[in-house]
Write a protein that holds these residues in place. Sequence first.
Motif, PDB file in Angstrom:
ATOM      1  N   SER A 166      40.691  -1.097 -54.413  1.00  0.00           N
ATOM      2  CA  SER A 166      42.103  -1.345 -54.706  1.00  0.00           C
ATOM      3  C   SER A 166      42.637  -0.177 -55.523  1.00  0.00           C
ATOM      4  O   SER A 166      42.200   0.953 -55.334  1.00  0.00           O
TER       5      SER A 166
ATOM      6  N   ASN B 108      43.801  -2.011 -49.947  1.00  0.00           N
ATOM      7  CA  ASN B 108      45.077  -2.706 -49.816  1.00  0.00           C
ATOM      8  C   ASN B 108      46.211  -1.875 -50.400  1.00  0.00           C
ATOM      9  O   ASN B 108      47.336  -2.351 -50.535  1.00  0.00           O
TER      10      ASN B 108
ATOM     11  N   ARG C  94      49.398 -13.275 -49.552  1.00  0.00           N
ATOM     12  CA  ARG C  94      48.845 -14.621 -49.370  1.00  0.00           C
ATOM     13  C   ARG C  94      48.998 -15.074 -47.926  1.00  0.00           C
ATOM     14  O   ARG C  94      48.110 -15.728 -47.365  1.00  0.00           O
TER      15      ARG C  94
ATOM     16  N   LYS D 294      46.470 -12.864 -45.533  1.00  0.00           N
ATOM     17  CA  LYS D 294      45.081 -12.698 -45.964  1.00  0.00           C
ATOM     18  C   LYS D 294      44.084 -12.952 -44.825  1.00  0.00           C
ATOM     19  O   LYS D 294      43.143 -12.175 -44.633  1.00  0.00           O
TER      20      LYS D 294
ATOM     21  N   GLU E 248      41.565 -10.060 -43.403  1.00  0.00           N
ATOM     22  CA  GLU E 248      40.113 -10.197 -43.448  1.00  0.00           C
ATOM     23  C   GLU E 248      39.505 -10.123 -42.051  1.00  0.00           C
ATOM     24  O   GLU E 248      38.402  -9.578 -41.878  1.00  0.00           O
TER      25      GLU E 248
ATOM     26  N   TYR F 181      37.464  -3.734 -55.661  1.00  0.00           N
ATOM     27  CA  TYR F 181      38.409  -4.290 -54.698  1.00  0.00           C
ATOM     28  C   TYR F 181      38.908  -5.605 -55.281  1.00  0.00           C
ATOM     29  O   TYR F 181      38.175  -6.588 -55.356  1.00  0.00           O
TER      30      TYR F 181
ATOM     31  N   GLN G 290      40.544  -8.240 -54.678  1.00  0.00           N
ATOM     32  CA  GLN G 290      40.953  -9.372 -53.866  1.00  0.00           C
ATOM     33  C   GLN G 290      39.772 -10.337 -53.770  1.00  0.00           C
ATOM     34  O   GLN G 290      38.638  -9.914 -53.569  1.00  0.00           O
TER      35      GLN G 290
END
Length: 291
Positions: free
Chosen positions: A100, A128, A151, A154, A158, A178, A180
């Motif tokens: 990130s 991201n 959100r 996501k 993934e 990362y 998340q």
Amino acid sequence: MSLSLADQAVLTLSSVNRPGIVARVSGYLFEQGCNILEAQQYDDTASGQFFARIRFNRVDDTAPPIDAIREGFETVARRFDLVWRMRPCDEERRVLLLVSKFDHCLADLLYRWRIGEIRMAITGIVSNHPIETYRHLDFDGIPFHHLAVTRETKRQQETEILGLVEETRTDTVVLARYMQVLSDEMSAALAGRCINIHHSFLPGFKGAKPYHQAHARGVKLIGATAHYVTADLDEGPIIEQDVERISHQDSADDLIRKGRDIERRVLARALAWHLDDRVLMNGHRTVVFRD
């Protein structure tokens, strides 16, 4: 005697402890014209499990190739009901790095890879955040993938990451800060091959802003933890940890600055040991045969 990586392999194994495992395994390697270069073993008396890591080499060209030695070892493995792996030492593991905004762990891994300290084939970098975030880093031709996430997106994001893992034949995924939380589904898909660095000495100060939590508690030691990712947040089997002493004079920002150094070295050690087959699972714990 050949010591080239092409003629060496690492055998790791675990099983219920019983007499004769070491004798039969070493005997088999001798019969195949191999020499043991390094051997480590551990008997967990609490669980009754036995663990071993053996690095060996073919003494000369009269010995069978590694693939044939691995195939023949099945007979030994069945006799003792072993969970095992035999991997040639010249085989580079394929690693996907996720990051990130904070890039200190990424920069450190790239440096160690570039100088040959960590042997791996980096299949890509996923973030991201856009590539401009890392304009000061040299990716040296490594594919970069900007996969933004919200959100609402996501699950799709993934799915794209897992698609990259499959497409690039990635062995190991590293969460190099990362930031998340992986879904249960993604954690399950990457079980045993996804390493996270947590900027806290787990199990203390989990979740958001651990250094601020530590500062508020007036701790005298801060640390970092590298662990395998599981569906239970920050509860995965621990590979490596380290700490550094601090004092009442250190601010939360000081803790963050010092913590970056701990995070870098802990993640690098954990990844190197994982890639070198030095980490074996022992229930919710790990056995780490350090070099």
